[in-house]
Structures are given as C-alpha cells and as structure tokens.
Motif scaffolding. Structure first.
Motif, PDB file in Angstrom:
ATOM      1  N   GLY A  25      52.395  24.665   1.489  1.00 24.82           N
ATOM      2  CA  GLY A  25      51.282  25.155   2.300  1.00 24.82           C
ATOM      3  C   GLY A  25      49.995  24.381   2.058  1.00 24.82           C
ATOM      4  N   LEU A  56      50.008  30.494   8.465  1.00 27.23           N
ATOM      5  CA  LEU A  56      50.305  29.775   7.229  1.00 27.23           C
ATOM      6  C   LEU A  56      49.609  30.438   6.043  1.00 27.23           C
ATOM      7  CD1 LEU A  56      51.693  27.391   5.834  1.00 27.23           C
ATOM      8  CD2 LEU A  56      49.739  25.970   6.469  1.00 27.23           C
ATOM      9  N   LEU A  61      50.749  30.876   2.155  1.00 30.42           N
ATOM     10  CA  LEU A  61      49.777  30.535   1.110  1.00 30.42           C
ATOM     11  C   LEU A  61      49.313  31.725   0.279  1.00 30.42           C
ATOM     12  CD1 LEU A  61      47.712  27.784   2.927  1.00 30.42           C
ATOM     13  CD2 LEU A  61      48.902  27.539   0.758  1.00 30.42           C
TER      14      LEU A  61
END
Length: 146
Positions: A25, A56, A61
């Motif tokens: 990520g 994301l 993340l």
C-alpha cells in the motif's frame, strides 16, 4: 519470560504478512497520486481516483498498519527487544514509516479537496521512502549489526 509459547511463530508470520500488505500500500499510494495529478479537478476520473485512494487507505493501509503494530509489539515483548541496538534502529524506521502513512492519508485528503501541492516529480521521489526504510529495517532485523 516468554508468554506467546507455541503461538510465537504464528504471531511472527502474521507480523510479516501484514508488513507485506502495508508496504504494498505504501508503494501504491504515491503512484496513485501521480496518476491522480494528471486528471482535471472535479472530473469523473478525479472522483474515481479519490475513491481508489480512500479504498486503499481503509481496506489495506489502515488495518495493516494497526496489525503490524499489534503483532510487532507482541514480538517485542516476547524477545525483550528493548535490549538490542538493532531493535532501536528498526523502531526508528518503523516510526518513520508510520509517519509516512499519516502523510499519505493527509495528502489523499488534499487531493480530494482539489489541491495539488506537490509536483509529479516530487511524488515519484517520495515513492522511494518506503523502499529505503524497508531495506534498513530488513538489514537491522536479519543482520543485527549491533
């Protein structure tokens, strides 16, 4: 005194797995930013990049960072890591990567507001940060130079 017992290797494996997810990520997001910069503010493409960046962050993340810290702290306690110089170096760079994650989240918010404070060239350079940090961390943990 060890407290994880037979779970130690499972915790270690989980830590490494989530480090891989986190690093993926951290490498992807600045590339997303470069592509995002190339579209017009307010366009359909702009909204798609905002959505991709938020996904994301929320799906990969943020959860990965939390789990890396949870499993890492468990391992730290298990091996008494505070007594080792290599661990202090690793921790310094892990804190740096955590701050980088925070910067990424903040920059995604700026892009969502239509701001473009950095050039694409600077974003490409910033994309090297996690690779350098990962190299230092791996050497510290595997080689244990001090």
């Amino acid at each position: 005194m060890p407290y994880l017992g037979a779970a130690y290797l499972w915790v270690k494996a989980a830590h490494v797995i989530f480090v891989i997810f986190l690093m993926a990520g951290l490498f992807m997001m600045p590339r997303f930013f470069v592509y995002h910069h190339q579209c017009a503010v307010g366009s359909d493409e702009d909204r798609k990049w905002i959505d991709r960046e938020q996904r994301l962050l929320k799906i990969i993340l943020n959860p990965s960072l939390i789990l890396v810290w949870v499993f890492g702290l468990m391992l730290m306690v298990e091996i008494g890591a505070w007594q080792f110089g290599w661990f202090h170096l690793k921790l310094l760079f892990v804190l740096g990567l955590s701050a980088y994650h925070g910067w990424i989240a903040g920059y995604a918010k700026k892009l969502a507001k239509g701001l473009r404070p950095l050039s694409e060239k600077k974003l490409r350079l910033i994309n090297e940060v996690p690779g350098i940090a990962a190299a230092v961390i791996v050497v510290a943990v595997i080689v244990k130079p001090f």
